[in-house]
Write a protein that holds these residues in place. Structure first.
Motif, PDB file in Angstrom:
ATOM      1  N   TYR A 244       0.849  -1.188   0.000  1.00 57.18           N
ATOM      2  CA  TYR A 244       0.000   0.000   0.000  1.00 57.18           C
ATOM      3  C   TYR A 244       0.888   1.243   0.000  1.00 57.18           C
ATOM      4  O   TYR A 244       1.686   1.443   0.921  1.00 57.18           O
ATOM      5  CB  TYR A 244      -0.916  -0.014   1.225  1.00 57.18           C
ATOM      6  N   MET A 245       0.765   2.050  -1.048  1.00 54.48           N
ATOM      7  CA  MET A 245       1.608   3.235  -1.207  1.00 54.48           C
ATOM      8  C   MET A 245       1.142   4.308  -0.225  1.00 54.48           C
ATOM      9  O   MET A 245       0.041   4.846  -0.354  1.00 54.48           O
ATOM     10  CB  MET A 245       1.475   3.778  -2.647  1.00 54.48           C
ATOM     11  N   SER A 246       1.999   4.623   0.760  1.00 58.60           N
ATOM     12  CA  SER A 246       1.574   5.575   1.790  1.00 58.60           C
ATOM     13  C   SER A 246       2.763   6.266   2.433  1.00 58.60           C
ATOM     14  O   SER A 246       3.747   5.603   2.800  1.00 58.60           O
ATOM     15  CB  SER A 246       0.800   4.831   2.873  1.00 58.60           C
ATOM     16  N   PRO A 247       2.690   7.609   2.605  1.00 60.97           N
ATOM     17  CA  PRO A 247       3.782   8.284   3.307  1.00 60.97           C
ATOM     18  C   PRO A 247       3.870   7.857   4.773  1.00 60.97           C
ATOM     19  O   PRO A 247       4.867   8.124   5.443  1.00 60.97           O
ATOM     20  CB  PRO A 247       3.435   9.778   3.177  1.00 60.97           C
ATOM     21  N   GLN A 248       2.854   7.145   5.267  1.00 58.04           N
ATOM     22  CA  GLN A 248       2.887   6.617   6.639  1.00 58.04           C
ATOM     23  C   GLN A 248       3.558   5.235   6.726  1.00 58.04           C
ATOM     24  O   GLN A 248       3.600   4.635   7.795  1.00 58.04           O
ATOM     25  CB  GLN A 248       1.457   6.466   7.192  1.00 58.04           C
TER      26      GLN A 248
ATOM     27  N   PRO B 151       2.007  -1.127   4.295  1.00 61.69           N
ATOM     28  CA  PRO B 151       2.231   0.263   3.889  1.00 61.69           C
ATOM     29  C   PRO B 151       3.712   0.541   3.643  1.00 61.69           C
ATOM     30  O   PRO B 151       4.551   0.198   4.460  1.00 61.69           O
ATOM     31  CB  PRO B 151       1.715   1.085   5.089  1.00 61.69           C
ATOM     32  N   VAL B 152       4.008   1.142   2.497  1.00 61.31           N
ATOM     33  CA  VAL B 152       5.392   1.475   2.135  1.00 61.31           C
ATOM     34  C   VAL B 152       5.445   2.894   1.578  1.00 61.31           C
ATOM     35  O   VAL B 152       4.560   3.306   0.837  1.00 61.31           O
ATOM     36  CB  VAL B 152       5.987   0.541   1.047  1.00 61.31           C
ATOM     37  N   SER B 153       6.517   3.587   1.920  1.00 56.60           N
ATOM     38  CA  SER B 153       6.737   4.980   1.513  1.00 56.60           C
ATOM     39  C   SER B 153       8.036   5.063   0.728  1.00 56.60           C
ATOM     40  O   SER B 153       8.932   4.251   0.920  1.00 56.60           O
ATOM     41  CB  SER B 153       6.825   5.837   2.775  1.00 56.60           C
ATOM     42  N   ILE B 154       8.163   6.070  -0.152  1.00 51.42           N
ATOM     43  CA  ILE B 154       9.458   6.245  -0.830  1.00 51.42           C
ATOM     44  C   ILE B 154      10.321   7.301  -0.163  1.00 51.42           C
ATOM     45  O   ILE B 154      11.435   7.560  -0.615  1.00 51.42           O
ATOM     46  CB  ILE B 154       9.324   6.524  -2.346  1.00 51.42           C
ATOM     47  N   GLY B 155       9.847   7.933   0.906  1.00 50.43           N
ATOM     48  CA  GLY B 155      10.703   8.907   1.583  1.00 50.43           C
ATOM     49  C   GLY B 155       9.881   9.918   2.354  1.00 50.43           C
ATOM     50  O   GLY B 155       8.654   9.917   2.277  1.00 50.43           O
ATOM     51  N   ASP B 156      10.571  10.787   3.064  1.00 47.96           N
ATOM     52  CA  ASP B 156       9.884  11.697   3.982  1.00 47.96           C
ATOM     53  C   ASP B 156       9.451  12.999   3.322  1.00 47.96           C
ATOM     54  O   ASP B 156      10.022  14.058   3.575  1.00 47.96           O
ATOM     55  CB  ASP B 156      10.783  11.967   5.199  1.00 47.96           C
ATOM     56  N   TYR B 157       8.476  12.893   2.459  1.00 50.90           N
ATOM     57  CA  TYR B 157       7.828  14.039   1.821  1.00 50.90           C
ATOM     58  C   TYR B 157       6.468  13.534   1.373  1.00 50.90           C
ATOM     59  O   TYR B 157       6.264  12.328   1.270  1.00 50.90           O
ATOM     60  CB  TYR B 157       8.638  14.548   0.624  1.00 50.90           C
ATOM     61  N   VAL B 158       5.528  14.452   1.116  1.00 53.84           N
ATOM     62  CA  VAL B 158       4.165  14.014   0.794  1.00 53.84           C
ATOM     63  C   VAL B 158       3.847  14.280  -0.672  1.00 53.84           C
ATOM     64  O   VAL B 158       4.088  15.371  -1.177  1.00 53.84           O
ATOM     65  CB  VAL B 158       3.136  14.721   1.706  1.00 53.84           C
ATOM     66  N   LEU B 159       3.341  13.257  -1.357  1.00 60.26           N
ATOM     67  CA  LEU B 159       2.949  13.355  -2.765  1.00 60.26           C
ATOM     68  C   LEU B 159       1.425  13.329  -2.869  1.00 60.26           C
ATOM     69  O   LEU B 159       0.731  13.022  -1.900  1.00 60.26           O
ATOM     70  CB  LEU B 159       3.547  12.187  -3.549  1.00 60.26           C
ATOM     71  N   THR B 160       0.903  13.624  -4.070  1.00 57.68           N
ATOM     72  CA  THR B 160      -0.555  13.674  -4.244  1.00 57.68           C
ATOM     73  C   THR B 160      -1.177  12.290  -4.375  1.00 57.68           C
ATOM     74  O   THR B 160      -2.381  12.130  -4.206  1.00 57.68           O
ATOM     75  CB  THR B 160      -0.915  14.486  -5.493  1.00 57.68           C
ATOM     76  N   GLY B 161      -0.379  11.288  -4.693  1.00 57.87           N
ATOM     77  CA  GLY B 161      -0.936   9.946  -4.844  1.00 57.87           C
ATOM     78  C   GLY B 161       0.165   8.915  -4.913  1.00 57.87           C
ATOM     79  O   GLY B 161       1.352   9.249  -4.970  1.00 57.87           O
ATOM     80  N   GLY B 162      -0.234   7.652  -4.922  1.00 54.69           N
ATOM     81  CA  GLY B 162       0.738   6.566  -4.852  1.00 54.69           C
ATOM     82  C   GLY B 162       1.245   6.078  -6.200  1.00 54.69           C
ATOM     83  O   GLY B 162       2.051   5.153  -6.252  1.00 54.69           O
ATOM     84  N   GLU B 163       0.794   6.700  -7.302  1.00 55.63           N
ATOM     85  CA  GLU B 163       1.156   6.167  -8.622  1.00 55.63           C
ATOM     86  C   GLU B 163       2.657   6.301  -8.902  1.00 55.63           C
ATOM     87  O   GLU B 163       3.292   5.360  -9.391  1.00 55.63           O
ATOM     88  CB  GLU B 163       0.350   6.860  -9.728  1.00 55.63           C
ATOM     89  N   MET B 164       3.207   7.481  -8.621  1.00 51.98           N
ATOM     90  CA  MET B 164       4.647   7.633  -8.877  1.00 51.98           C
ATOM     91  C   MET B 164       5.476   6.756  -7.932  1.00 51.98           C
ATOM     92  O   MET B 164       6.409   6.076  -8.394  1.00 51.98           O
ATOM     93  CB  MET B 164       5.035   9.104  -8.858  1.00 51.98           C
ATOM     94  N   PRO B 165       5.162   6.706  -6.639  1.00 50.31           N
ATOM     95  CA  PRO B 165       5.874   5.752  -5.780  1.00 50.31           C
ATOM     96  C   PRO B 165       5.782   4.313  -6.295  1.00 50.31           C
ATOM     97  O   PRO B 165       6.780   3.575  -6.280  1.00 50.31           O
ATOM     98  CB  PRO B 165       5.189   5.910  -4.417  1.00 50.31           C
ATOM     99  N   ALA B 166       4.612   3.897  -6.781  1.00 49.53           N
ATOM    100  CA  ALA B 166       4.479   2.519  -7.275  1.00 49.53           C
ATOM    101  C   ALA B 166       5.432   2.294  -8.442  1.00 49.53           C
ATOM    102  O   ALA B 166       6.124   1.272  -8.508  1.00 49.53           O
ATOM    103  CB  ALA B 166       3.030   2.227  -7.693  1.00 49.53           C
TER     104      ALA B 166
HETATM  105 CL1  6GU Z   1       4.033   5.922  -1.167  1.00 49.64          CL
HETATM  106  N1  6GU Z   1       2.542   8.094  -1.228  1.00 49.64           N
HETATM  107  C1  6GU Z   1       2.334   9.414  -1.081  1.00 49.64           C
HETATM  108  N2  6GU Z   1       1.128   9.922  -1.346  1.00 49.64           N
HETATM  109  N3  6GU Z   1       3.289  10.246  -0.680  1.00 49.64           N
HETATM  110  C2  6GU Z   1       4.482   9.717  -0.443  1.00 49.64           C
HETATM  111  C3  6GU Z   1       4.763   8.358  -0.574  1.00 49.64           C
HETATM  112  C4  6GU Z   1       3.747   7.555  -0.983  1.00 49.64           C
HETATM  113  N4  6GU Z   1       6.046   8.141  -0.242  1.00 49.64           N
HETATM  114  C5  6GU Z   1       6.538   9.327   0.087  1.00 49.64           C
HETATM  115  N5  6GU Z   1       5.598  10.283  -0.026  1.00 49.64           N
END
Ligand code: 6GU
Length: 250
Positions: A95-99, A139-154
């Motif tokens: 699950y793409m999530s900044p959390q 839940p997995v994140s690509i780093g400590d910043y917030v994006l508008t959606g999970g498509e680019m992280p995926a």
């Molecule tokens: Cl996976 N999703 C969103 N919305 N923001 C992010 C992220 C994912 N990873 C870092 N920032």
């Protein structure tokens, strides 16, 4: 490897993943990537996929039902019939999530050994927790910043994972010895000419002395890693034995 991406914006991922090395891997049959539009799985006649939050506050949450129904289709397409027969976890769902936990090279290595993976991309303020629970989503994140959606992280995670599948990279693109695989950043690299705009290739690299060149690469990697990623540098020193002659960076 088979990869499914569950998203409200399949066009965001389809183009990126069809190009270059991942495109080639799909043509060669090493990789199968399919996107699923979660909106196609709503039963609502207006095709709504989101609703207000029971806890109040601004923003909308993605509802569990379309996600659950989309997931059932993915399992059917993967040829996974009996969910209960596999401890209720028939395939890994990310699950793409900044959390989430931060995705690292070691995560990519671990996931590259799976036969099937599902990427769930959220939008709006998030996803009904029950969908995540039912799918055993990690839940997995690509780093400590917030994006508008999970498509680019995926796309980023899929790229990092897929290139580790044997055969996806050609020999000349080999992942051996690249940054992170051994815990250090890569040393600087040079190609022709020997001099450009008054800048010369380091003499050692032109010497033909392979032992000296290997030592130079190690020291250049150490210097670069200490400068740019001090935490990786300390970790490396604590876990690796260096050749006696190694000059550590200032
Ligand atoms: Cl996976 N999703 C969103 N919305 N923001 C992010 C992220 C994912 N990873 C870092 N920032």
């Amino acid at each position: 490897m088979k990869i499914a991406i569950m998203t409200l914006f399949p066009e965001m991922v389809d183009g990126i993943l069809a190009e270059s090395i991942l495109g080639r891997a799909q043509k060669n049959g090493l990789l199968e990537i399919r996107s699923y539009n979660i909106r196609d799985y709503t039963l609502d006649k207006h095709r709504h996929v989101d609703d207000y939050c029971y806890s109040g506050g601004a923003g909308m949450l993605m509802q569990a039902e379309p996600i659950w129904r989309c997931y059932q289709q993915v399992l059917a397409d993967f040829g996974i019939e009996d969910q209960e027969g596999m401890d209720g976890v028939p395939v890994k769902v990310l699950y793409m999530s900044p959390q989430g936990e931060v995705f690292r090279q070691s995560t990519a290595v671990e996931l590259s050994e799976e036969e099937c993976l599902i990427f769930l991309c959220g939008h709006y303020e998030g996803v009904d927790e029950r969908a995540l629970e039912l799918l055993h989503a990690r839940p997995v994140s690509i780093g400590d910043y917030v994006l508008t959606g999970g498509e680019m992280p995926a796309c980023i995670m899929i790229d990092a994972i897929a290139r580790l599948i044997p055969g996806v990279l050609g020999n000349s693109e080999s992942p051996v010895g690249e940054s992170f695989t051994d815990g250090l950043l890569e040393h600087p690299q040079y190609t022709r000419p020997e001099e450009f705009m008054g800048l010369r290739v380091p003499d050692i690299l032109l010497s033909g002395d392979h032992k000296k060149i290997e030592q130079w690469k190690l020291e250049a990697s150490l210097a670069r890693t200490k400068e740019r990623r001090p935490e990786l540098y300390e970790e490396y020193l604590a876990t690796h034995k260096l050749p006696k002659k190694t000059k550590l960076p200032e």
